[in-house]
Design a protein around this motif. Structure first.
Motif, PDB file in Angstrom:
ATOM      1  N   ARG A  27       0.817  -1.213   0.000  1.00 49.38           N
ATOM      2  CA  ARG A  27       0.000   0.000   0.000  1.00 49.38           C
ATOM      3  C   ARG A  27       0.850   1.262   0.000  1.00 49.38           C
ATOM      4  NH1 ARG A  27      -4.387   1.488   4.769  1.00 49.38           N
ATOM      5  NH2 ARG A  27      -4.551   3.710   4.324  1.00 49.38           N
ATOM      6  N   THR A  29      -0.508   4.501   0.123  1.00 50.97           N
ATOM      7  CA  THR A  29      -1.222   5.700   0.557  1.00 50.97           C
ATOM      8  C   THR A  29      -1.147   5.941   2.057  1.00 50.97           C
ATOM      9  OG1 THR A  29      -3.254   4.409   0.686  1.00 50.97           O
ATOM     10  CG2 THR A  29      -2.828   5.606  -1.375  1.00 50.97           C
ATOM     11  N   TYR A  30      -0.343   5.181   2.750  1.00 48.80           N
ATOM     12  CA  TYR A  30      -0.131   5.459   4.165  1.00 48.80           C
ATOM     13  C   TYR A  30       0.547   6.814   4.345  1.00 48.80           C
ATOM     14  CZ  TYR A  30      -1.098   0.799   6.123  1.00 48.80           C
ATOM     15  OH  TYR A  30      -1.700  -0.357   6.549  1.00 48.80           O
ATOM     16  N   SER A  31       0.271   7.437   5.461  1.00 45.28           N
ATOM     17  CA  SER A  31       1.104   8.557   5.878  1.00 45.28           C
ATOM     18  C   SER A  31       2.485   8.000   6.206  1.00 45.28           C
ATOM     19  CB  SER A  31       0.506   9.230   7.115  1.00 45.28           C
ATOM     20  OG  SER A  31      -0.718   9.850   6.795  1.00 45.28           O
ATOM     21  N   GLY A  51      -0.783  10.943   3.292  1.00 50.57           N
ATOM     22  CA  GLY A  51      -0.840   9.997   2.189  1.00 50.57           C
ATOM     23  C   GLY A  51      -0.886  10.650   0.818  1.00 50.57           C
ATOM     24  N   ALA A  96       5.501   3.934   8.340  1.00 53.37           N
ATOM     25  CA  ALA A  96       4.223   4.077   7.632  1.00 53.37           C
ATOM     26  C   ALA A  96       3.075   3.818   8.591  1.00 53.37           C
ATOM     27  CB  ALA A  96       4.150   3.112   6.460  1.00 53.37           C
ATOM     28  N   GLY A  97       2.018   4.607   8.464  1.00 53.63           N
ATOM     29  CA  GLY A  97       0.867   4.437   9.328  1.00 53.63           C
ATOM     30  C   GLY A  97      -0.356   5.160   8.794  1.00 53.63           C
ATOM     31  N   PRO A  98      -1.473   5.030   9.490  1.00 56.02           N
ATOM     32  CA  PRO A  98      -2.734   5.584   9.000  1.00 56.02           C
ATOM     33  C   PRO A  98      -2.852   7.102   9.120  1.00 56.02           C
ATOM     34  CG  PRO A  98      -3.054   4.525  11.109  1.00 56.02           C
ATOM     35  CD  PRO A  98      -1.643   4.224  10.693  1.00 56.02           C
ATOM     36  N   TYR A 107       2.632   4.824  14.078  1.00 58.47           N
ATOM     37  CA  TYR A 107       3.073   4.139  12.872  1.00 58.47           C
ATOM     38  C   TYR A 107       3.083   2.631  13.081  1.00 58.47           C
ATOM     39  CZ  TYR A 107       4.259   8.791  11.415  1.00 58.47           C
ATOM     40  OH  TYR A 107       4.172  10.118  11.073  1.00 58.47           O
TER      41      TYR A 107
END
Length: 120
Positions: A27, A29-31, A51, A96-98, A107
């Protein structure tokens, strides 16, 4: 599952520039965030980007000196570091995280780190 691989670290002199890269598998598009840990010190927040890339936040210590950016087509986030100082010496980690956050607990995935050494 996301794997993060940092690169671009090295040994430079004070005043030099480096660009770190972090390639993400999966993925895109994670922040994303950059953190660093200097020898004998705790890990600290450096910068984060949303993201979409539309929002960025920096630690006060690097604001105006470092720039975070991302290329979602390449699943890559960058950290451009200018005017490097000996105190920037650390292992730099991407994460990486939401949500874009200055807190490491936000993260989910972390890279293995890349070493940056700045000599005076």
């Amino acid at each position: 599952q996301v794997q993060l691989v940092e690169s671009g670290g090295g040994l430079v002199q004070a005043g030099d520039s480096l660009r770190l890269s972090c390639v993400a598998s999966g993925r895109s598009t994670y922040s994303m965030g950059w953190f660093r840990q200097a020898p004998g010190k705790e890990r600290e927040f450096v910068a984060t980007i949303s993201g979409s890339g539309g929002s960025t936040y920096y630690a006060t210590s690097v604001k105006g000196q470092f720039t975070i950016s991302r290329d979602n087509a390449k699943n890559t986030v960058y950290l451009q570091m200018n005017s490097l100082k000996p105190e920037d010496t650390a292992v730099y980690y991407c994460a990486a995280g939401p949500a874009a956050s200055r807190y490491g607990d936000a993260y989910v995935y972390w890279g293995q780190g890349t070493h940056v050494t700045v000599s005076s």
